[in-house]
Design a protein around this motif. Structure first.
Motif, PDB file in Angstrom:
ATOM      1  N   VAL A  13       0.832  -1.197   0.000  1.00 41.79           N
ATOM      2  CA  VAL A  13       0.000   0.000   0.000  1.00 41.79           C
ATOM      3  C   VAL A  13       0.870   1.253   0.000  1.00 41.79           C
ATOM      4  O   VAL A  13       0.547   2.245  -0.645  1.00 41.79           O
ATOM      5  N   ASP A  14       1.994   1.210   0.701  1.00 41.69           N
ATOM      6  CA  ASP A  14       2.858   2.382   0.817  1.00 41.69           C
ATOM      7  C   ASP A  14       3.380   2.886  -0.520  1.00 41.69           C
ATOM      8  O   ASP A  14       3.643   4.070  -0.669  1.00 41.69           O
ATOM      9  N   ARG A  15       3.536   2.016  -1.475  1.00 34.92           N
ATOM     10  CA  ARG A  15       4.094   2.461  -2.754  1.00 34.92           C
ATOM     11  C   ARG A  15       3.029   2.865  -3.778  1.00 34.92           C
ATOM     12  O   ARG A  15       3.346   3.182  -4.910  1.00 34.92           O
ATOM     13  N   LEU A  16       1.769   2.850  -3.370  1.00 34.56           N
ATOM     14  CA  LEU A  16       0.689   3.243  -4.266  1.00 34.56           C
ATOM     15  C   LEU A  16       0.552   4.754  -4.323  1.00 34.56           C
ATOM     16  O   LEU A  16       0.798   5.441  -3.337  1.00 34.56           O
ATOM     17  N   THR A  17       0.129   5.252  -5.475  1.00 31.07           N
ATOM     18  CA  THR A  17      -0.171   6.676  -5.606  1.00 31.07           C
ATOM     19  C   THR A  17      -1.675   6.842  -5.790  1.00 31.07           C
ATOM     20  O   THR A  17      -2.309   6.094  -6.537  1.00 31.07           O
ATOM     21  N   TYR A  18      -2.230   7.803  -5.094  1.00 30.10           N
ATOM     22  CA  TYR A  18      -3.659   8.088  -5.053  1.00 30.10           C
ATOM     23  C   TYR A  18      -3.880   9.368  -5.843  1.00 30.10           C
ATOM     24  O   TYR A  18      -3.239  10.385  -5.570  1.00 30.10           O
ATOM     25  N   ALA A  19      -4.771   9.313  -6.831  1.00 31.10           N
ATOM     26  CA  ALA A  19      -4.973  10.484  -7.686  1.00 31.10           C
ATOM     27  C   ALA A  19      -6.402  10.511  -8.224  1.00 31.10           C
ATOM     28  O   ALA A  19      -7.050   9.462  -8.341  1.00 31.10           O
TER      29      ALA A  19
END
Length: 161
Positions: A13-19
């Motif tokens: 989850v830490d390496r995901l980007t939310y946009a």
């Protein structure tokens, strides 16, 4: 020795980007939608939702789409219209992470609760929603299309923010 499952999920989850979801995301969104749902939304449903200004968000892992959600505000309640996690990413904590983002987005819109409908046959989603804190508040008869022209009811659930 490998990390505990929860730590491994958190690393993922830490390496995901939310946009915000944009039109350029729709090919990947639609591909996940078709892969994970027996009766998926149409591409037009997504286009219409974006055109209507609904809150639509994506989670990317590099260039790959890991999940998304669409949220509509109705007075003081947010309605979770659609949420999905890519099949290969299920079971890694991404569904819970998306629900955290749904709750944060709903709060930001001034909502007091989040409402959703889910199929009784979608046991995995029901489990995720219940563990998150959603409670069943009702049923909608003949809500979803099902196999052989049949209809399936929806469980209506609410999460108080």
């Amino acid at each position: 020795m490998s990390a505990p499952a929860s730590a491994a999920a958190q690393d993922g989850v830490d390496r995901l980007t939310y946009a915000p979801m944009v039109m350029a995301d729709l090919d990947a969104v639609f591909a996940i939608e078709q892969a994970v749902y027996p009766h998926p939304w149409t591409r037009g449903n997504f286009v219409d939702s974006l055109a209507s200004g609904y809150s639509a968000w994506t989670l990317h892992d590099g260039d790959a789409l890991a999940g998304y959600f669409l949220l509509m505000l109705a007075v003081d309640e947010a309605h979770l219209l659609n949420v999905a996690v890519a099949g290969a990413r299920q079971g890694q904590g991404i569904g819970r992470y998306l629900l955290d983002k749904v709750a944060a987005c709903a709060r930001g819109l001034g909502a007091e609760s989040v409402l959703l409908e889910v199929r009784p046959s979608n046991l995995r989603a029901l489990d995720v929603y219940r563990r998150y804190g959603f409670a069943e508040i009702g049923r909608r008869k003949n809500y979803y299309p099902a196999h052989n022209g049949q209809r399936e009811e929806a469980i209506v659930m609410r999460f108080v923010l």
